[in-house]
Design an enzyme around this catalytic site. Structure first.
Site, mmCIF file in Angstrom:
data_model
loop_
_atom_site.group_PDB
_atom_site.id
_atom_site.type_symbol
_atom_site.label_atom_id
_atom_site.label_comp_id
_atom_site.label_asym_id
_atom_site.label_seq_id
_atom_site.Cartn_x
_atom_site.Cartn_y
_atom_site.Cartn_z
ATOM 1 N NE ARG A 194 -2.870 0.397 3.396
ATOM 2 C CZ ARG A 194 -2.268 0.955 4.447
ATOM 3 N NH1 ARG A 194 -1.832 2.198 4.402
ATOM 4 N NH2 ARG A 194 -2.086 0.265 5.557
ATOM 5 C CE1 TYR A 254 -14.712 10.622 -17.843
ATOM 6 C CE2 TYR A 254 -14.498 10.893 -15.475
ATOM 7 C CZ TYR A 254 -14.745 10.089 -16.572
ATOM 8 O OH TYR A 254 -15.029 8.768 -16.388
ATOM 9 C CG ASP A 310 -8.099 15.486 -16.691
ATOM 10 O OD1 ASP A 310 -7.387 14.874 -17.514
ATOM 11 O OD2 ASP A 310 -9.141 15.002 -16.212
ATOM 12 C CE LYS A 338 -10.728 7.259 -19.857
ATOM 13 N NZ LYS A 338 -11.135 8.569 -19.388
#
Ligand SMILES: *Cc1c(COP(=O)(O)O)cnc(C)c1O
Length: 423
Positions: A76, A129, A212, A237
């Site tokens: 983690r 988005y 972004d 993407k």
């Protein structure tokens, strides 16, 4: 493999695409394996108790890492597949540091939660988005964090006036920028928005700018070069590029990324080793995939622009010289990318008829994969955006969004042609 080597007194710096197969990994770590294995392990053995103590001190910022970096503790907190991926992702943006996540939204949420507190105000470009829109308009207000938004027609002075009118000059803490904007390809001037951030910064607080960069990055736009603080990716993407993995990343200076990584280790939304490994594999072909998709997209966009059933094409390669959008494009983009949206003459029914008639394009959301995709933003990716906002920001009922993949350009054009003929 290092970024640079010095030979006969001369320094050679390798391009990112040359380093995607080797940077940050040493075969001697893994029996000489040319590829980095998947470190499918939750925890790591310390050689000595003293090592364990030191690794924790480094992880909690009580001590600076030595030449070998932070030691491995627990997946983690860190894992070789993630660390190597993070090292490679810094190269494209020439960033100091990177944090990878299990999704693009995880990267966005963790970054916003790290830098914002109740009472703070976000300035945000529109459209964005759909998931980001939902986060800003429905989730963050529950924590007392509100948003003021503006579209690409706003000047620096108009944005400042918007903030003053809302009595928020002392409360603006972060500017969230999506450029090109999903799904309209609207561009925002990064230097101007960094100026706005400086305007609202003071000695006691610095307004953070976050971009972004999913649509053009990491190949065709490098926001850090324009003074932006942090760059976020949906690695689902182009970076992943095969529509088989969901992931995200944030790159920027070490002092900001280390704060984001601390919160990430609390949320536990880091990418897993298998995700990391898949992305390492994808990065090897990132440049040729993005270049090929962009070349094909140019052919498709040109063809669409001349079709009588098409009202308007939104594609960066077709911006008209003399317009503000073109000026921004020339200043901050290195290519038009492979996202096209276009308006058909007609209504939602016309748009649906077109989408249902496609044979080679898949009718699906997401983008940046090897296969070409088509979708209807108003009822799909951006359906959560309120209708008045949709219309104000150009998400109309006759708007179709295309993500261009690796297929033959003539085949794609044939498919669009036969679908247009059916409406
Ligand atoms: C897909 C996308 C996101 C969200 O990323 P996920 O990986 O789906 O969480 C954020 N921003 C943009 C521009 C996107 O296209």
């Amino acid at each position: 493999m290092d970024k640079q080597i010095t030979l006969h007194g001369k320094t050679k710096t390798f391009k990112p695409e040359s380093l995607m197969m080797s940077y940050g990994y040493h075969p001697e770590w893994s029996e000489g394996a040319v590829k980095c294995p998947i470190f499918q392990t939750s925890t790591f053995v310390f050689a000595t108790a003293e090592d364990g103590k030191e690794f924790f001190e480094i992880a909690y910022g009580k001590k600076e890492p030595g030449i070998h970096g932070a030691g491995l503790i627990y997946s983690r907190i860190n894992n070789p597949d993630l660390e190597i991926l993070e090292d490679r992702l810094t190269l494209w943006d020439e960033a100091e540091s990177c944090a990878v996540f299990e999704s693009g939204m995880a990267a966005i949420c963790t970054t916003l939660f790290e830098f914002l507190q109740p009472g703070d105000v976000i300035l945000c470009t529109e459209p964005v988005y759909g998931g980001t829109d939902h986060l800003l308009s429905s989730i963050l207000p529950k924590y007392g964090i509100t948003t003021l938004d503006f579209d690409c027609s706003f000047s620096k002075e108009q944005i400042i006036k918007l903030v003053e009118k809302a009595n928020a000059s002392n409360r603006v803490k972060l500017i969230f920028i999506e450029t090109p904007a999903n799904p309209t390809n609207s561009l925002f001037d990064l230097e101007m928005l960094v100026d706005v951030a400086n305007h609202f910064s003071s000695d006691t607080h610095r307004v953070i700018t976050v971009v972004d960069n999913t649509f053009l990055g990491p190949l065709f736009q490098h926001p850090l070069k324009f003074g932006v603080d942090l760059v976020i990716y949906s690695a689902t993407k182009y970076i992943g590029g095969h529509s088989d993995v969901v992931a995200g990343a944030c790159v920027g200076p070490k002092h900001l990324i280390s704060r984001i990584k601390s919160l990430r280790s609390m949320f536990g939304n880091m990418a897993g080793p298998w995700t990391g490994w898949l992305l390492l594999r994808s990065l090897e072909t990132l440049k040729i995939r993005m270049e090929r998709a962009a070349t094909t997209a140019h052919c498709v966009a040109e063809w669409l622009a001349h079709h009588p059933k098409v009202e308007k094409v939104h594609y960066l390669g077709l911006l008209q010289p003399g317009t503000l959008q073109y000026e921004i494009y020339k200043k901050q983009c290195l290519g038009p990318g492979a996202m096209i949206s276009f308006e058909l003459h007609g209504t939602e029914t016309t748009a649906f008829k077109f989408l249902n008639a496609l044979k080679l394009f898949k009718l699906a959301v997401s983008l940046g994969g090897t296969e070409s995709l088509a979708e209807h933003p108003a009822t799909m990716t951006h359906s959560a955006v309120k209708q008045h906002k949709q219309r104000a920001f150009g998400i109309t009922e006759n708007l179709i969004r295309l993500s261009i993949g690796m297929e033959d350009p003539d085949d794609l054009i044939w498919d669009i042609g036969q679908a247009l003929a059916s409406i």
